[in-house]
Structure formats: C-alpha cells, structure tokens
Motif scaffolding. Structure first.
Motif, mmCIF file in Angstrom:
data_model
loop_
_atom_site.group_PDB
_atom_site.id
_atom_site.type_symbol
_atom_site.label_atom_id
_atom_site.label_comp_id
_atom_site.label_asym_id
_atom_site.label_seq_id
_atom_site.Cartn_x
_atom_site.Cartn_y
_atom_site.Cartn_z
ATOM 1 N N CYS A 200 42.871 39.406 44.060
ATOM 2 C CA CYS A 200 43.756 39.208 43.281
ATOM 3 C C CYS A 200 43.628 39.421 41.851
ATOM 4 N N TYR A 201 42.430 39.311 41.682
ATOM 5 C CA TYR A 201 41.589 39.511 40.215
ATOM 6 C C TYR A 201 41.679 40.959 39.955
ATOM 7 N N LEU A 202 41.348 42.012 41.106
ATOM 8 C CA LEU A 202 41.219 42.926 40.800
ATOM 9 C C LEU A 202 42.536 43.952 40.824
ATOM 10 N N GLN A 203 43.508 43.329 41.474
ATOM 11 C CA GLN A 203 44.648 43.985 41.889
ATOM 12 C C GLN A 203 45.730 43.701 40.899
ATOM 13 N N ASP A 204 45.777 42.475 40.375
ATOM 14 C CA ASP A 204 46.776 41.762 39.769
ATOM 15 C C ASP A 204 46.665 41.642 38.238
ATOM 16 N N LEU A 205 45.367 41.444 38.035
ATOM 17 C CA LEU A 205 44.719 41.060 36.612
ATOM 18 C C LEU A 205 43.971 41.979 36.023
ATOM 19 N N GLY A 206 43.854 43.309 36.509
ATOM 20 C CA GLY A 206 43.224 44.292 35.761
ATOM 21 C C GLY A 206 41.933 44.302 35.918
ATOM 22 N N GLY A 207 41.165 43.595 36.838
ATOM 23 C CA GLY A 207 39.818 43.619 36.997
ATOM 24 C C GLY A 207 39.419 44.984 37.575
ATOM 25 N N ALA A 208 40.159 45.661 38.256
ATOM 26 C CA ALA A 208 39.700 46.923 38.962
ATOM 27 C C ALA A 208 39.066 47.854 37.820
ATOM 28 N N ASP A 209 39.761 47.879 36.443
ATOM 29 C CA ASP A 209 39.267 48.609 35.570
ATOM 30 C C ASP A 209 37.674 48.673 35.132
ATOM 31 N N ARG A 210 37.123 47.331 35.414
ATOM 32 C CA ARG A 210 35.887 46.942 35.182
ATOM 33 C C ARG A 210 34.634 46.967 36.003
ATOM 34 N N CYS A 211 35.469 47.024 37.120
ATOM 35 C CA CYS A 211 34.734 46.977 38.584
ATOM 36 C C CYS A 211 34.169 48.286 39.169
ATOM 37 N N GLU A 212 32.792 48.362 39.209
ATOM 38 C CA GLU A 212 32.162 49.744 39.569
ATOM 39 C C GLU A 212 31.875 49.614 41.158
ATOM 40 N N ALA A 213 32.046 48.410 41.848
ATOM 41 C CA ALA A 213 31.976 48.303 43.427
ATOM 42 C C ALA A 213 32.585 46.965 43.753
ATOM 43 N N PHE A 214 32.928 47.072 45.151
ATOM 44 C CA PHE A 214 33.724 45.708 45.492
ATOM 45 C C PHE A 214 33.051 45.390 47.119
ATOM 46 N N VAL A 215 32.533 44.342 47.191
ATOM 47 C CA VAL A 215 32.064 43.961 48.491
ATOM 48 C C VAL A 215 32.652 42.678 49.057
ATOM 49 N N THR A 216 33.018 42.696 50.237
ATOM 50 C CA THR A 216 33.775 41.595 50.770
ATOM 51 C C THR A 216 32.906 41.067 51.829
ATOM 52 N N ILE A 217 32.709 39.893 52.182
ATOM 53 C CA ILE A 217 32.098 39.141 53.428
ATOM 54 C C ILE A 217 32.771 38.267 54.373
ATOM 55 N N SER A 218 33.101 38.694 55.491
ATOM 56 C CA SER A 218 33.964 37.673 56.201
ATOM 57 C C SER A 218 35.361 37.597 55.542
ATOM 58 N N THR A 219 35.843 38.143 55.109
ATOM 59 C CA THR A 219 37.351 37.920 54.271
ATOM 60 C C THR A 219 38.429 38.437 54.971
ATOM 61 N N PRO A 220 39.187 37.486 55.460
ATOM 62 C CA PRO A 220 40.499 37.578 56.219
ATOM 63 C C PRO A 220 41.611 38.342 55.440
ATOM 64 N N HIS A 221 41.197 39.778 55.429
ATOM 65 C CA HIS A 221 42.123 40.556 54.579
ATOM 66 C C HIS A 221 43.440 40.825 55.285
ATOM 67 N N HIS A 222 43.712 40.606 56.613
ATOM 68 C CA HIS A 222 44.850 40.373 57.114
ATOM 69 C C HIS A 222 45.265 38.955 57.416
ATOM 70 N N GLY A 223 44.608 37.910 57.137
ATOM 71 C CA GLY A 223 44.963 36.693 57.400
ATOM 72 C C GLY A 223 44.129 35.919 58.331
ATOM 73 N N THR A 224 44.266 34.723 58.858
ATOM 74 C CA THR A 224 43.381 34.193 59.819
ATOM 75 C C THR A 224 44.219 33.025 60.284
ATOM 76 N N LYS A 225 44.314 33.051 61.634
ATOM 77 C CA LYS A 225 44.912 31.910 62.335
ATOM 78 C C LYS A 225 44.533 30.433 62.036
ATOM 79 N N MET A 226 43.280 30.436 61.574
ATOM 80 C CA MET A 226 42.639 28.855 61.345
ATOM 81 C C MET A 226 43.503 28.387 60.272
ATOM 82 N N ALA A 227 43.802 29.296 59.343
ATOM 83 C CA ALA A 227 44.713 28.675 58.125
ATOM 84 C C ALA A 227 45.844 27.983 58.411
ATOM 85 N N LYS A 228 46.311 27.720 59.481
ATOM 86 C CA LYS A 228 47.500 26.732 60.020
ATOM 87 C C LYS A 228 46.767 25.424 59.945
ATOM 88 N N PHE A 229 45.825 25.442 60.211
ATOM 89 C CA PHE A 229 45.026 24.012 60.329
ATOM 90 C C PHE A 229 44.714 23.144 58.963
#
Length: 197
Positions: free
Chosen positions: A83-112
C-alpha cells in the motif's frame, strides 16, 4: 545492489520488539541502518491505508524523503508495505522489495478476525483487488516473495505466490518462524551487497 538502509514491516499483533530480531541483527552486522516501525493498531483493525501512512511518516522521519531503501514486509506487513509502495509513492525510493509469508491473494483465516484490516485480507476483498490493479506502480524493482507450504495462517499457502515476484518456497513448520528461518535469511542476504560485506 548495495543496501545501506532497510525498513522492516511487522505483521499482525506484532511490533518492533516482537518481529525480525535475527534479520535485523543480520543486517546491522553488515553495516545497514535498519528501522522497524511499530505500526498501530497492531491488529490492523483501522485498515491497511492508515498503517501505510504511518509507515511513510516513519521512513521519512528516519531517512528523509529521498534515501533509497530495501523494504521487507512480513505477513500483513507485506500488504501494508505494498500500500505504501503502490499508493503513497514509496516505489519511487525503494530499490528492492521482499515479502515473507504475505497473503497477496488473501487468506481464509482472516474471516476469524474482526476489523477493517482483517476484512481487507480476505480473498476477493476490494483492497486486494485495488492492489492488484495498481501493481504497475511497482516499476522494475527486484521483488522476492518467500512462502512456506506448511503455512496455517496464509490459507491457502500459495496465496503468497505473487506474479510480480521471484517466488521462493522455504520449508518452515510455523508462520511466525519464517522471519527467523536460517535458510530464508541466508538466501535474502546473499542477494545484496552491504557496506560491511
């Protein structure tokens, strides 16, 4: 690519003190200046956009508005970081991005879990659709997404597979242990050059 400044974004219910201990030490031992902003509320109940705004303020306060950074997000923190990178201009200063166990397409566990952030992490949410639609704002930066096939929090586990990223599977028995994984940390660190390397 030489990394001198890094920002680590914690997951749900976490804070600076409860996430990234080993990885932060790994980076600092190599001469990298690291911050781990404690974003609130930690359970994401007020939504990702609010946390992304906090992240932007913390990064600018620590490193100014132009210093390039390596950005690492764990679990929900990966979505806040996007959200920071894509919506708030953070991508302009980011040289690399790493995600760890991120639910890019959502997680069914969030319903709990309740709150706006949990709703945004459910598969098919308006928030996730908006992130997908604005992926082109990431530009050409290197992106890596680590996941474990044994994830019981990101369900299904392949929700951490992201089309823009180099996707790497790291066997790890528990979701919260991913940031401590020696195999993951070794792989991440070998990808960059460091001041004290």
């Amino acid at each position: 690519m030489k990394v001198t400044h890094a920002v680590l974004v914690h997951g749900i219910w976490q804070s600076e003190a409860r996430c990234f201990g080993f990885l932060r030490r790994d980076l600092e031992a190599r001469g990298v200046e690291v911050i781990v902003p404690s974003l609130k509320p930690t359970d994401g109940r007020a939504g990702m956009a609010l946390m992304a705004e906090q992240l932007k303020k913390e990064v600018n306060a620590a490193f100014g508005e132009e210093q390039e950074i390596l950005l690492v997000g764990f679990s929900m923190g990966g979505l806040v970081a996007r959200c920071y990178l894509q919506d708030l201009g953070g991508a302009d200063r980011c040289e690399a991005f790493v995600t760890i166990s991120t639910p890019h397409h959502g997680t069914k566990m969030a319903k709990f879990h309740w709150g706006k952030g949990a709703a945004e992490m459910r598969p098919g949410s308006v928030f996730l659709k908006a992130l997908q639609d604005s992926e082109s704002r990431m530009g050409k930066m290197p992106i890596v997404s680590y996941r474990t096939p044994m994830d019981a929090i990101v369900v299904p586990a392949d929700s951490s597979v992201w089309g823009l990223a180099e996707n790497i599977c790291i066997p790890c028995p528990l979701h919260p242990l991913m940031t401590f994984s020696p195999k993951l940390r070794k792989d991440l660190l070998k990808r960059f050059e460091f001041p004290a390397g």
